[in-house]
Design a protein around this motif. Structure first.
Motif, PDB file in Angstrom:
ATOM      1  N   MET A  36       9.308 -31.060  34.090  1.00  0.00           N
ATOM      2  CA  MET A  36       9.464 -30.316  35.339  1.00  0.00           C
ATOM      3  C   MET A  36       8.189 -30.278  36.189  1.00  0.00           C
ATOM      4  O   MET A  36       8.261 -30.445  37.391  1.00  0.00           O
ATOM      5  CB  MET A  36       9.974 -28.898  35.049  1.00  0.00           C
ATOM      6  N   THR A  63       9.691 -28.353  29.803  1.00  0.00           N
ATOM      7  CA  THR A  63       8.452 -27.799  30.327  1.00  0.00           C
ATOM      8  C   THR A  63       7.686 -27.039  29.252  1.00  0.00           C
ATOM      9  O   THR A  63       8.283 -26.531  28.302  1.00  0.00           O
ATOM     10  CB  THR A  63       8.731 -26.857  31.526  1.00  0.00           C
ATOM     11  N   HIS A  69      10.395 -19.772  35.031  1.00  0.00           N
ATOM     12  CA  HIS A  69       9.794 -20.362  36.236  1.00  0.00           C
ATOM     13  C   HIS A  69      10.647 -21.500  36.799  1.00  0.00           C
ATOM     14  O   HIS A  69      10.756 -21.659  38.012  1.00  0.00           O
ATOM     15  CB  HIS A  69       8.380 -20.869  35.926  1.00  0.00           C
ATOM     16  N   TYR A  70      11.250 -22.303  35.936  1.00  0.00           N
ATOM     17  CA  TYR A  70      11.994 -23.481  36.377  1.00  0.00           C
ATOM     18  C   TYR A  70      13.516 -23.346  36.282  1.00  0.00           C
ATOM     19  O   TYR A  70      14.238 -24.221  36.734  1.00  0.00           O
ATOM     20  CB  TYR A  70      11.558 -24.713  35.576  1.00  0.00           C
TER      21      TYR A  70
END
Length: 95
Positions: A36, A63, A69-70
């Motif tokens: 990512m 990640t 976060h993603y």
């Protein structure tokens, strides 16, 4: 892993796009493992650009950062999943 074969490996988002989108004679992977936080193009952007041209390849984001976060970016870009790099799959071994 039995039956799994690495078709190609690259080190940048631009290379991944080139292989998957622009080289039609290239072997299409069943699953694309996509980092990512790439340095040139973020993984979700690579995923989105691949999805604009085809949806046959499953894309699994990976990640070392927090999945939170993603997560939404992976969903919005069309990825089928997101895993942490700290996860190590257990492989069944024949006795």
């Amino acid at each position: 892993m039995a039956g799994a074969k690495v078709v190609w490996a690259v080190e940048s988002g631009a290379q991944a796009l080139h292989h998957r989108v622009y080289e039609s004679d290239n072997a299409a992977p069943d699953v694309l493992l996509l980092d990512m936080p790439l340095t040139d193009i973020l993984g979700p952007d690579v995923c989105r650009r691949i999805r604009e041209t085809q949806d046959a390849t499953a894309i699994l984001g990976i990640t070392s950062y927090s999945l939170d976060h993603y997560r939404q970016m992976a969903i919005d870009s069309g990825a089928q999943g997101l895993i942490a790099k700290s996860v190590t799959p257990s492989l069944a071994r024949d006795s």
